[in-house]
Design a protein around this motif. Sequence first.
Motif, PDB file in Angstrom:
ATOM      1  N   UNK A  67      30.371 -44.685 -42.076  1.00 13.98           N
ATOM      2  CA  UNK A  67      29.646 -45.328 -40.982  1.00 13.98           C
ATOM      3  C   UNK A  67      30.449 -45.200 -39.696  1.00 13.98           C
ATOM      4  N   UNK A  68      29.739 -44.928 -38.613  1.00 12.33           N
ATOM      5  CA  UNK A  68      30.365 -44.844 -37.294  1.00 12.33           C
ATOM      6  C   UNK A  68      29.724 -45.929 -36.438  1.00 12.33           C
ATOM      7  N   UNK A  69      30.529 -46.903 -36.041  1.00 11.26           N
ATOM      8  CA  UNK A  69      29.961 -48.035 -35.322  1.00 11.26           C
ATOM      9  C   UNK A  69      30.997 -48.766 -34.492  1.00 11.26           C
ATOM     10  N   UNK A  70      30.672 -49.985 -34.133  1.00 13.21           N
ATOM     11  CA  UNK A  70      31.447 -50.727 -33.149  1.00 13.21           C
ATOM     12  C   UNK A  70      32.705 -51.354 -33.741  1.00 13.21           C
ATOM     13  N   UNK A  71      33.796 -51.199 -33.015  1.00 13.75           N
ATOM     14  CA  UNK A  71      35.100 -51.665 -33.464  1.00 13.75           C
ATOM     15  C   UNK A  71      35.076 -53.131 -33.858  1.00 13.75           C
ATOM     16  N   UNK A  72      34.511 -53.983 -32.992  1.00 18.86           N
ATOM     17  CA  UNK A  72      34.567 -55.426 -33.230  1.00 18.86           C
ATOM     18  C   UNK A  72      33.853 -55.822 -34.508  1.00 18.86           C
ATOM     19  N   UNK A  73      32.728 -55.174 -34.810  1.00 21.15           N
ATOM     20  CA  UNK A  73      31.963 -55.526 -36.000  1.00 21.15           C
ATOM     21  C   UNK A  73      32.718 -55.151 -37.271  1.00 21.15           C
ATOM     22  N   UNK A  74      33.287 -53.946 -37.299  1.00 20.27           N
ATOM     23  CA  UNK A  74      33.963 -53.485 -38.504  1.00 20.27           C
ATOM     24  C   UNK A  74      35.299 -54.181 -38.719  1.00 20.27           C
ATOM     25  N   UNK A  75      36.037 -54.440 -37.642  1.00 22.52           N
ATOM     26  CA  UNK A  75      37.289 -55.183 -37.779  1.00 22.52           C
ATOM     27  C   UNK A  75      37.002 -56.615 -38.224  1.00 22.52           C
ATOM     28  N   UNK A  76      35.980 -57.230 -37.648  1.00 18.22           N
ATOM     29  CA  UNK A  76      35.623 -58.593 -38.041  1.00 18.22           C
ATOM     30  C   UNK A  76      35.254 -58.644 -39.519  1.00 18.22           C
ATOM     31  N   UNK A  77      34.541 -57.630 -39.997  1.00 21.21           N
ATOM     32  CA  UNK A  77      34.134 -57.623 -41.399  1.00 21.21           C
ATOM     33  C   UNK A  77      35.325 -57.577 -42.344  1.00 21.21           C
ATOM     34  N   UNK A  78      36.267 -56.675 -42.085  1.00 18.83           N
ATOM     35  CA  UNK A  78      37.455 -56.607 -42.942  1.00 18.83           C
ATOM     36  C   UNK A  78      38.229 -57.912 -42.864  1.00 18.83           C
ATOM     37  N   UNK A 277      45.304 -56.195 -31.688  1.00 12.46           N
ATOM     38  CA  UNK A 277      44.734 -56.798 -30.480  1.00 12.46           C
ATOM     39  C   UNK A 277      43.314 -57.282 -30.744  1.00 12.46           C
ATOM     40  N   UNK A 278      42.538 -56.470 -31.448  1.00 12.91           N
ATOM     41  CA  UNK A 278      41.152 -56.854 -31.737  1.00 12.91           C
ATOM     42  C   UNK A 278      41.113 -58.113 -32.582  1.00 12.91           C
ATOM     43  N   UNK A 279      41.941 -58.155 -33.619  1.00 12.50           N
ATOM     44  CA  UNK A 279      41.987 -59.346 -34.475  1.00 12.50           C
ATOM     45  C   UNK A 279      42.432 -60.561 -33.677  1.00 12.50           C
ATOM     46  N   UNK A 280      43.426 -60.380 -32.811  1.00 11.14           N
ATOM     47  CA  UNK A 280      43.926 -61.494 -32.012  1.00 11.14           C
ATOM     48  C   UNK A 280      42.826 -62.082 -31.130  1.00 11.14           C
ATOM     49  N   UNK A 281      42.057 -61.197 -30.491  1.00 17.37           N
ATOM     50  CA  UNK A 281      40.981 -61.683 -29.624  1.00 17.37           C
ATOM     51  C   UNK A 281      39.871 -62.321 -30.453  1.00 17.37           C
ATOM     52  N   UNK A 282      39.569 -61.723 -31.606  1.00 20.27           N
ATOM     53  CA  UNK A 282      38.534 -62.302 -32.472  1.00 20.27           C
ATOM     54  C   UNK A 282      38.980 -63.654 -33.032  1.00 20.27           C
ATOM     55  N   UNK A 283      40.285 -63.818 -33.252  1.00 28.10           N
ATOM     56  CA  UNK A 283      40.794 -65.135 -33.664  1.00 28.10           C
ATOM     57  C   UNK A 283      40.604 -66.155 -32.554  1.00 28.10           C
ATOM     58  N   UNK A 284      40.939 -65.750 -31.321  1.00 31.41           N
ATOM     59  CA  UNK A 284      40.804 -66.684 -30.198  1.00 31.41           C
ATOM     60  C   UNK A 284      39.344 -67.042 -29.949  1.00 31.41           C
ATOM     61  N   UNK A 285      38.448 -66.139 -30.338  1.00 29.60           N
ATOM     62  CA  UNK A 285      37.012 -66.402 -30.188  1.00 29.60           C
ATOM     63  C   UNK A 285      36.436 -67.161 -31.373  1.00 29.60           C
TER      64      UNK A 285
END
Length: 302
Positions: A67-78, A277-285
């Motif tokens: 699958x080729x898709x958005x960084x935030x969605x796939x990082x959030x899923x893992x 960085x993505x995980x850090x921002x998703x944590x803050x959100x």
Amino acid sequence: MIPTRILKMAANTLKVGYVPEHFSTPLFFARDHGFYAKNNVEIEFLPFPSGSGHLIQSLQDKSIDVAIGLTEAFVAGVGKGFDWYKLVGTYVQSPLCWAISTGINRSDITSEDDLEGKSIGISRIGSGSHVMSFVLATQKGWTKEFNFEIQDNFKNLRAGVNHEDGFKPTDAFMWEIFTTKKYYDNKEIKNIGRIYTPWPSWVITAGTDVIDTKKEALANFLKSINEGIAYFNAHHDEAVEHISTNLDYSAEDARAWLKTVTFVDDVTKVDPAVVQKTVSILKSAGVLTEAADSKKYVVSVV
């Protein structure tokens, strides 16, 4: 007994889920110019107009291999414990600009600042349209929670903000800006803001079982995408022709998009710092609760 030839063909075949937007152009340049065939990999493309959340579900049920898709969605899923896929590459280096939209007649909503605690349309739980809503709320310092309505696809999202009969009414939604622009131009919906991802916008993922059983095919697929991107970068006029002919964009919008997008030079790499960085921002959100361990997210197949 299955013939060796058939087994070999199966090992070299990948079902690839993609979002049928302008970003897909290098993938099809790689096909049309014979790069997959040259690298001994057969690709079956499956379109997912409903976006990254649907791609994640389809990796789980194994109806697609990649699958080729958005960084935030796939990082959030893992980060939430989805163990049926890993990141195997990066696709787009530039950030994604999300347009924030409401109904054309919503005089009560004039900017993104009017959305705290409102009803937000999303394609699916875990999709980019869902995750970026939390990022927006965090950037604004809002404390009232959104009410989310799942609308499945872009068409339904537009119907929802216009309160059309048969659709769940919402106050706003978020979608990629150039895909949305046509509907601002024709006065179907109105723009009330935008937000950029604070990370490279697109990644390449693969099912964990596929990484084990089709590693060579995955490596050849990534090599072919690199060649497709190189061709894309050298043939922007052909890219405009492809986008305006095969996708729902004008040539003018395609040319404008080309000025904003940067594909990576080598899709086989995933920068651990980007994951962190993505995980850090998703944590803050409030989307994730744990720190990033890049080994949990990323597997190299080359």
